[in-house]
Design a protein around this motif. Structure first.
Motif, PDB file in Angstrom:
ATOM      1  N   LEU A   8      -8.764  34.402 -12.096  1.00  0.00           N
ATOM      2  CA  LEU A   8      -7.996  33.225 -12.507  1.00  0.00           C
ATOM      3  C   LEU A   8      -7.357  32.549 -11.302  1.00  0.00           C
ATOM      4  CD1 LEU A   8      -6.830  31.592 -14.886  1.00  0.00           C
ATOM      5  CD2 LEU A   8      -4.969  33.211 -14.997  1.00  0.00           C
ATOM      6  N   GLY A   9      -6.911  33.383 -10.355  1.00  0.00           N
ATOM      7  CA  GLY A   9      -6.148  32.832  -9.236  1.00  0.00           C
ATOM      8  C   GLY A   9      -6.995  32.159  -8.177  1.00  0.00           C
ATOM      9  N   ILE A  10      -8.244  32.602  -8.033  1.00  0.00           N
ATOM     10  CA  ILE A  10      -9.057  32.060  -6.936  1.00  0.00           C
ATOM     11  C   ILE A  10      -9.277  30.546  -7.039  1.00  0.00           C
ATOM     12  CG2 ILE A  10     -11.429  32.079  -6.041  1.00  0.00           C
ATOM     13  CD1 ILE A  10     -11.277  35.037  -5.955  1.00  0.00           C
ATOM     14  N   PRO A  11      -9.657  30.026  -8.199  1.00  0.00           N
ATOM     15  CA  PRO A  11      -9.808  28.565  -8.258  1.00  0.00           C
ATOM     16  C   PRO A  11      -8.499  27.836  -7.948  1.00  0.00           C
ATOM     17  CG  PRO A  11     -10.746  29.580 -10.202  1.00  0.00           C
ATOM     18  CD  PRO A  11     -10.031  30.652  -9.466  1.00  0.00           C
ATOM     19  N   LEU A  12      -7.379  28.389  -8.397  1.00  0.00           N
ATOM     20  CA  LEU A  12      -6.090  27.748  -8.112  1.00  0.00           C
ATOM     21  C   LEU A  12      -5.828  27.756  -6.605  1.00  0.00           C
ATOM     22  CD1 LEU A  12      -3.503  26.491  -9.244  1.00  0.00           C
ATOM     23  CD2 LEU A  12      -2.512  28.761  -9.282  1.00  0.00           C
ATOM     24  N   ALA A  13      -6.110  28.913  -5.975  1.00  0.00           N
ATOM     25  CA  ALA A  13      -5.938  28.995  -4.526  1.00  0.00           C
ATOM     26  C   ALA A  13      -6.853  27.984  -3.845  1.00  0.00           C
ATOM     27  CB  ALA A  13      -6.248  30.413  -4.048  1.00  0.00           C
ATOM     28  N   GLY A  14      -8.092  27.888  -4.345  1.00  0.00           N
ATOM     29  CA  GLY A  14      -9.025  26.917  -3.780  1.00  0.00           C
ATOM     30  C   GLY A  14      -8.507  25.503  -3.913  1.00  0.00           C
ATOM     31  N   PHE A  15      -7.925  25.196  -5.068  1.00  0.00           N
ATOM     32  CA  PHE A  15      -7.343  23.867  -5.300  1.00  0.00           C
ATOM     33  C   PHE A  15      -6.263  23.573  -4.271  1.00  0.00           C
ATOM     34  CE2 PHE A  15      -3.656  21.817  -7.429  1.00  0.00           C
ATOM     35  CZ  PHE A  15      -4.167  20.534  -7.550  1.00  0.00           C
ATOM     36  N   LEU A  16      -5.381  24.561  -4.053  1.00  0.00           N
ATOM     37  CA  LEU A  16      -4.278  24.344  -3.112  1.00  0.00           C
ATOM     38  C   LEU A  16      -4.808  24.202  -1.679  1.00  0.00           C
ATOM     39  CD1 LEU A  16      -1.685  26.818  -4.638  1.00  0.00           C
ATOM     40  CD2 LEU A  16      -1.701  24.330  -4.793  1.00  0.00           C
ATOM     41  N   ILE A  17      -5.830  24.994  -1.354  1.00  0.00           N
ATOM     42  CA  ILE A  17      -6.400  24.889  -0.003  1.00  0.00           C
ATOM     43  C   ILE A  17      -7.004  23.500   0.195  1.00  0.00           C
ATOM     44  CG2 ILE A  17      -8.256  25.730   1.506  1.00  0.00           C
ATOM     45  CD1 ILE A  17      -7.835  28.492   0.219  1.00  0.00           C
ATOM     46  N   LEU A  18      -7.743  23.040  -0.789  1.00  0.00           N
ATOM     47  CA  LEU A  18      -8.370  21.727  -0.652  1.00  0.00           C
ATOM     48  C   LEU A  18      -7.321  20.633  -0.476  1.00  0.00           C
ATOM     49  CD1 LEU A  18     -11.413  21.465  -3.060  1.00  0.00           C
ATOM     50  CD2 LEU A  18     -11.336  22.023  -0.658  1.00  0.00           C
ATOM     51  N   LEU A  19      -6.175  20.803  -1.129  1.00  0.00           N
ATOM     52  CA  LEU A  19      -5.143  19.755  -1.045  1.00  0.00           C
ATOM     53  C   LEU A  19      -4.675  19.546   0.387  1.00  0.00           C
ATOM     54  CD1 LEU A  19      -2.664  20.011  -4.042  1.00  0.00           C
ATOM     55  CD2 LEU A  19      -4.540  18.449  -3.674  1.00  0.00           C
ATOM     56  N   VAL A  20      -4.619  20.627   1.164  1.00  0.00           N
ATOM     57  CA  VAL A  20      -4.065  20.470   2.517  1.00  0.00           C
ATOM     58  C   VAL A  20      -5.141  20.181   3.565  1.00  0.00           C
ATOM     59  CG1 VAL A  20      -2.032  21.872   2.050  1.00  0.00           C
ATOM     60  CG2 VAL A  20      -4.087  22.972   2.901  1.00  0.00           C
ATOM     61  N   LEU A  21      -6.413  20.216   3.165  1.00  0.00           N
ATOM     62  CA  LEU A  21      -7.467  19.911   4.141  1.00  0.00           C
ATOM     63  C   LEU A  21      -7.457  18.414   4.479  1.00  0.00           C
ATOM     64  CD1 LEU A  21     -10.587  21.903   2.915  1.00  0.00           C
ATOM     65  CD2 LEU A  21      -9.110  22.396   4.850  1.00  0.00           C
ATOM     66  N   PRO A  22      -7.920  18.067   5.693  1.00  0.00           N
ATOM     67  CA  PRO A  22      -8.015  16.636   6.012  1.00  0.00           C
ATOM     68  C   PRO A  22      -9.059  15.975   5.129  1.00  0.00           C
ATOM     69  CG  PRO A  22      -9.051  17.960   7.718  1.00  0.00           C
ATOM     70  CD  PRO A  22      -8.336  18.917   6.815  1.00  0.00           C
ATOM     71  N   LYS A  23      -8.723  14.773   4.624  1.00  0.00           N
ATOM     72  CA  LYS A  23      -9.594  14.195   3.603  1.00  0.00           C
ATOM     73  C   LYS A  23     -10.876  13.593   4.172  1.00  0.00           C
ATOM     74  CE  LYS A  23      -7.071   9.833   3.495  1.00  0.00           C
ATOM     75  NZ  LYS A  23      -6.186   8.989   2.732  1.00  0.00           N
ATOM     76  N   GLU A  24     -10.957  13.446   5.511  1.00  0.00           N
ATOM     77  CA  GLU A  24     -12.156  12.816   6.084  1.00  0.00           C
ATOM     78  C   GLU A  24     -13.314  13.800   6.203  1.00  0.00           C
ATOM     79  OE1 GLU A  24      -9.212  12.799   7.747  1.00  0.00           O
ATOM     80  OE2 GLU A  24      -8.538  10.845   6.999  1.00  0.00           O
ATOM     81  N   ASN A  25     -12.998  15.084   6.304  1.00  0.00           N
ATOM     82  CA  ASN A  25     -14.049  16.058   6.589  1.00  0.00           C
ATOM     83  C   ASN A  25     -14.768  16.484   5.304  1.00  0.00           C
ATOM     84  OD1 ASN A  25     -15.666  17.980   7.652  1.00  0.00           O
ATOM     85  ND2 ASN A  25     -14.068  18.953   8.884  1.00  0.00           N
ATOM     86  N   TYR A  26     -15.690  15.622   4.858  1.00  0.00           N
ATOM     87  CA  TYR A  26     -16.355  15.847   3.576  1.00  0.00           C
ATOM     88  C   TYR A  26     -17.107  17.170   3.548  1.00  0.00           C
ATOM     89  CZ  TYR A  26     -15.524  10.967   2.294  1.00  0.00           C
ATOM     90  OH  TYR A  26     -14.952   9.780   1.972  1.00  0.00           O
ATOM     91  N   GLU A  27     -17.821  17.451   4.645  1.00  0.00           N
ATOM     92  CA  GLU A  27     -18.695  18.617   4.659  1.00  0.00           C
ATOM     93  C   GLU A  27     -17.880  19.906   4.460  1.00  0.00           C
ATOM     94  OE1 GLU A  27     -21.596  17.440   4.517  1.00  0.00           O
ATOM     95  OE2 GLU A  27     -22.503  19.404   4.217  1.00  0.00           O
ATOM     96  N   LEU A  28     -16.769  19.971   5.181  1.00  0.00           N
ATOM     97  CA  LEU A  28     -15.902  21.145   5.080  1.00  0.00           C
ATOM     98  C   LEU A  28     -15.378  21.311   3.655  1.00  0.00           C
ATOM     99  CD1 LEU A  28     -14.392  23.386   6.696  1.00  0.00           C
ATOM    100  CD2 LEU A  28     -12.479  21.790   6.842  1.00  0.00           C
ATOM    101  N   ILE A  29     -14.975  20.198   3.064  1.00  0.00           N
ATOM    102  CA  ILE A  29     -14.425  20.246   1.704  1.00  0.00           C
ATOM    103  C   ILE A  29     -15.464  20.771   0.727  1.00  0.00           C
ATOM    104  CG2 ILE A  29     -13.646  18.784  -0.197  1.00  0.00           C
ATOM    105  CD1 ILE A  29     -12.369  17.002   2.038  1.00  0.00           C
TER     106      ILE A  29
END
Lengths: 515, 488
Positions: A8-29
């Motif tokens: 249950l927690g992994i997708p939430l953690a993934g969501f939070l990680i994605l929020l702080v990533l730079p929005k330009e780096n599409y490939e990384l996201i």
């Protein structure tokens, strides 16, 4: 840490990680979204064996930790043979959705994948909650990401569809909230197993008059989500306007929230009312089966056709649930999974075609089979699965549902079977118009065959269709153990009803003789 | 018995926050003409510091609970809760005002002094145990807010709003005062506890008709202050005309204090005639929710939309009031805290977005903000989702608790109708989200400067508070529950 909490927690953690990533780096996201969703899937596979080992009717991997102490609200999660497969369906389809959105989502990439993971979190949460409050929280939380997925990345009428989807679901769920609070005020707990325990040992005795409004409050929320005719009008809009990944998640998993709710909450909590309302609900389900199929037949838009076919297929699930037979209920739960796989696959394929031709109109296609053989083959298998061809998954589910329905009332099965025939009509006709015939210039120049990444998303789905069709024993025993527990809870009531029916008959006879 | 009119040290401690705020406010007024225009921002910082001191003062006062000044004031959990609440609202408002006032070139000490004075009034209301104190607190608070509404002197709309607010407000206060006079005539006291026992005593209790009339007169005054239907008409005009940070303040601080005293008077003094006032509030609650939510549907001006939403939220609070139980009171307290955070946040964003002279106030102006300034828009989205009542936000739990209280009091229809109107409400909040995230970015969103440090702090604090109250409501709920128990 409990494996269930981890999944249950992994997708939430993934969501939070994605929020702080730079929005330009599409490939990384994209890569992180894929990594997170694949990790969640592989971890969720570990849920299977604990459920198999659990005693029938018990929950595996239970966690029970106090959350909001003032109201004795607990983080109480656990899975049984019904929720296990729905959790797996969610974790299985999320990586598929990441893959199919890899290139087709070209703008606001960060937001898209973040919402997709948040959606996964909400969906898993719905299926694992054993606390009514917790369930409601996840139920509503899953609404928000889906609203954004439709509204931001959807097609032309996306805003209308998104708002309609949100409001429809919200109205239904608010009445459910009233029901939940009412139950709490009566029992002093939100804990589902505890409430069920009170019902079975007689500490909580809901009369018929109390059960009916409570049942309806819950039922309305679930019926909107399923959707049961005539509450289905939000569905074609939402499915058609959503981006492919949104349609897949919506059709494959979100609709199951409704049917799952019926099985998990409505039936065991309000057995009297469920039985009393069953004839009406089955009538609506059968209308839905036939109506959905007929409307699907005349759709000029592929996504709309698949959407209406969902209305029809979900009618089978509802029919199976309210047949109150072991076979019917097993079939219903199995059909939830089948529909998730095959309709999900249909939306994936329609999405691929949209990516190429930028149209969903059937009239814009024709002769695709000659230019894109792999795509056509995949579509063929999926379509046959959806129709219910033996050896593929839907056959098992539909057969079991029809068998269960026939046990209760043969007429139901007859009418429902018409839906199976109609589904062959609209699907085959769709296939004929799109894939056979002359290839127009616009199709020939745009329709390239499947790419590796697209295959990677599609192959697991097809493998699963065959697996579920050929080796249903992987799934059915654990499903059966849990549905048996549900039926048992409603069975006690049936005896009472039969008894009172018998005594009524005796009374009539008595009066007859007296005359 | 000789009465000692010199207050003891403990009594002085009990009004420490008020003392701090009055001193600081007065000091700012004195410093105002002595400060060069370039240094005016210093006064705001001073006000901020004094607010934190007052916050500390409330904690100190809470450590010395009890009555003060011949039972005129009482320091209990209920009082402390509302003191802290309004002071926090004050802090957030001041933080959100720095940039706004600078932009409007009206940075002056008066503004901050008026906020402090208004807070003094609200603190007095929270602790009032005496109808005269209720009136005094209400007037201190109101007069300061009348002036604050018209603070932008050159703005026609602000002037109109201030006059309207002042005239209608005075009229409503007159009703309140008249009710107080009746009560005094009937029971011979203005002290809440004494009124309570006078009404409880069946031998000496005056006619229910007369007491009911007095309670109804006072209801008019309170209903006006909390903008409950049918006395809500002033709200949209005043919130729209007032400077946006002032609107944030008006919709939360004075409203919370008014609810505090509303609850205290009705739950304490008029407890025994609750069968008389409950139906009135039932009707008012339903009307307020319906009018607020349906009128908000057709608003294009965001401030007006939030004003109608504020009316609707008062309706939810009245539902809890109708429940007339300890849980109901705790629910009111929790909801006011939740509402204060989310609404100050929402108004602060509107204040920032509207630009100079509040040019951009149409909902459409927000187009594309979600992708131009994801952080600001994300915070706004949290406030809006909380206002809708989506789980894991304070707004959801508040609403949940209110309707739980209502169901416990067997108010089934009020609950169902209230929840259905709140589904209507989802539509107009969603409209803002739609415009922010699903429309192409327009000129107003593209040219928005990033928020300043003060505003940023206020926004983040409110958003984090909204989420914390939503996820771990027990932190506040337990305190509210304990204070509600002590109220009678």
């Amino acid at each position: 840490m409990n494996l269930l909490t981890l999944v249950l927690g992994i997708p939430l953690a993934g969501f939070l990680i994605l929020l702080v990533l730079p929005k330009e780096n599409y490939e990384l996201i994209r890569r992180i979204a894929l990594l997170v969703s694949v990790t969640a899937f592989f971890l969720s596979l570990g849920l299977v064996s604990p459920v198999w080992q659990a005693a029938p009717g018990d929950y595996a991997l239970e966690v029970d930790a106090p959350w909001i102490t003032t109201l004795r609200i607990h983080y109480h999660a656990g899975i049984d043979g019904i929720s296990l497969w729905l959790v797996l369906l969610s974790t299985f389809l999320t990586p598929v959705c990441v893959l199919i959105s890899w290139r087709s989502i070209a703008s606001k990439v960060k937001g898209f994948f973040a919402f997709l993971l948040l959606l996964e979190f909400g969906l898993i949460g719905v299926f694992v909650s054993l606390d009514l409050f917790l369930f409601y929280v996840f139920w509503e939380v899953s609404l928000v990401p889906m609203y954004f997925l439709i509204g931001v990345w959807g097609h032309e009428r996306r805003i209308y569809a998104a708002v309609k989807f949100f409001l429809y679901t919200m109205v239904g769920s608010l009445l459910m909230l009233v029901g939940i609070i009412w139950l709490y005020n009566r029992t002093g707990t939100f804990d589902l197993p505890a409430i069920l325990g009170m019902i079975s040992d007689g500490r909580l005795n809901l009369t018929h008059a109390e059960q009916i409004p409570l049942f309806l409050a819950f039922f309305l929320a679930f019926a909107i989500k399923v959707p049961i005719f005539p509450l289905h009008t939000w569905l074609p809009d939402a499915h058609v306007e959503a981006p492919s990944a949104g349609s897949v998640m919506l059709a494959s998993v979100m609709l199951k929230m409704g049917t799952y709710g019926l099985v998990r909450f409505c039936l065991p909590l309000f057995p009297l009312a469920s039985r009393a309302c069953a004839p009406w609900i089955i009538t609506l389900a059968i209308i839905g089966i036939i109506y959905g199929a007929l409307v699907a037949m005349v759709q000029p838009n592929m996504k709309k056709l698949v959407a209406y076919s969902s209305v029809s297929h979900l009618g089978f699930v509802v029919l199976g649930v309210f047949s109150f037979t072991q076979i019917g209920m097993d079939g219903a739960v199995y059909q939830m999974l089948n529909h998730g796989v095959s309709t999900g696959a249909l939306f994936v394929l329609v999405g691929y075609m949209y990516d190429r031709r930028h149209s969903l109109e059937i009239a814009d296609y024709g002769g695709v089979a000659t230019v894109a053989p792999w795509l056509s083959t995949a579509f063929m298998i999926t379509m046959l699965a959806s129709i219910g061809l033996p050896t593929l998954n839907n056959f098992i589910g539909e057969y079991l549902v029809l068998q269960g329905a026939a046990q209760e009332n043969f007429t139901w099965a007859v009418f429902a079977a018409i839906g199976v025939i109609l589904s062959a009509c609209y699907m085959l006709w769709l296939y004929q118009r799109v894939f056979f015939g002359d290839t127009p210039e616009a199709v020939a120049s745009h329709m390239s065959d499947l790419r590796i990444r697209e295959m990677a998303a599609m192959v697991p789905l097809i493998v699963l269709m065959v697996w579920m069709g050929m080796a249903s024993q992987t799934f059915l025993p654990s499903i059966g153990a849990s549905t048996a527990a549900v039926i048992e809870r409603t069975e006690a009531v049936k005896e009472i009803r039969v008894e009172s029916g018998a005594s009524l008959l005796a009374k009539v006879k008595e009066i007859w003789h007296a005359r | 018995m000789p009465v000692n009119f010199v207050p003891s040290g403990a009594e002085m401690l009990r009004i420490l926050p008020e003392i701090i705020l009055v001193l600081a406010g007065t000091l700012i007024m004195i410093m105002e003409p002595l400060t060069r225009p370039a240094n005016k921002h210093f006064l705001g910082k001073f006000a901020l510091a004094s607010l934190f001191a007052a916050l500390w003062g409330s904690v100190v006062a809470h450590a010395n609970p009890g009555p003060a000044f011949q039972n005129m004031l009482i320091v209990d959990g209920f009082d402390t809760f509302f003191r802290i609440l309004v002071i926090v609202v004050g802090i957030l408002t001041v933080l959100a005002s720095f940039q706004y006032l600078k932009r409007e070139q009206s940075d002056s000490g008066e503004y901050y002094a008026l906020i402090l004075f208004s807070l003094v009034g609200q603190c007095v209301m929270a602790g009032a145990n005496e109808l005269i104190m209720v009136f005094i607190g209400l007037e201190i608070s109101s007069i300061a807010t009348y002036v604050l509404t018209g603070y932008l002197r050159d703005d026609k709309r602000a002037n109109e709003a201030a006059i309207k607010y002042f005239l209608l407000g005075s009229f409503a206060t007159a009703f309140l005062l008249y009710g107080i006079a009746w009560i005094y005539g009937l029971t011979g006291s203005t002290n809440l506890t004494e009124i309570r026992s006078a009404l409880m005593d069946l031998q000496t209790s005056p006619s229910v008709m007369l007491v009911g009339t007095a309670a109804a007169l006072m209801l008019v005054g309170f209903a006006f202050k909390v903008s409950a239907a049918p006395f809500q008409v002033w709200t949209p005009d005043v919130y729209q005309g007032a400077p946006a940070p002032v609107a944030a303040f008006l919709s939360t601080g004075p409203k919370a204090a008014a609810f505090a005293i509303f609850v205290r008077v009705y739950a304490t003094a008029f407890d025994s005639i609750s069968a008389r006032w409950e139906p009135l509030i039932w009707i008012s609650a339903l009307l307020t929710m319906v009018i607020g939510n349906f009128a908000a549907l057709v608003q294009n001006n965001i401030k007006r939309l939030l004003a109608y939403s504020s009316i609707a939220h008062a309706g939810y609070l009245l539902v809890a009031m109708t429940a007339h139980s300890e849980i109901g009171i705790a629910a009111i307290m929790f909801y006011l805290a939740a509402y204060a955070l989310m609404n100050v946040g929402a108004f602060a964003i509107v204040a920032h977005f509207s630009r100079r002279r509040e040019r951009y106030l149409q909902v459409e102006d927000l187009a594309g903000l979600g992708w131009k300034q994801p952080v600001t828009a994300g915070l706004f989205a949290i406030f809006l989702l909380s206002l809708i009542g989506v789980p894991l936000t304070a707004g959801f739990f508040g609403k949940f608790y209110i309707f739980k209280a209502a169901l416990e009091a067997d108010l089934l229809w009020l609950t169902i109708l209230g929840l259905l109107t709140s589904a209507v409400a989802a539509y107009y909040y969603l409209r803002i989200l739609v415009v922010m995230y699903m429309h192409e970015a327009g000129e107003p969103a593209s040219t928005l400067p990033p928020p300043g440090a003060g505003l940023k702090t206020a926004l983040w604090a409110s958003a984090v508070g909204t989420l914390i109250l939503g996820i771990f409501p027990s932190l506040v709920l337990d305190f509210a529950g304990r204070s509600a128990t002590l109220l009678k």
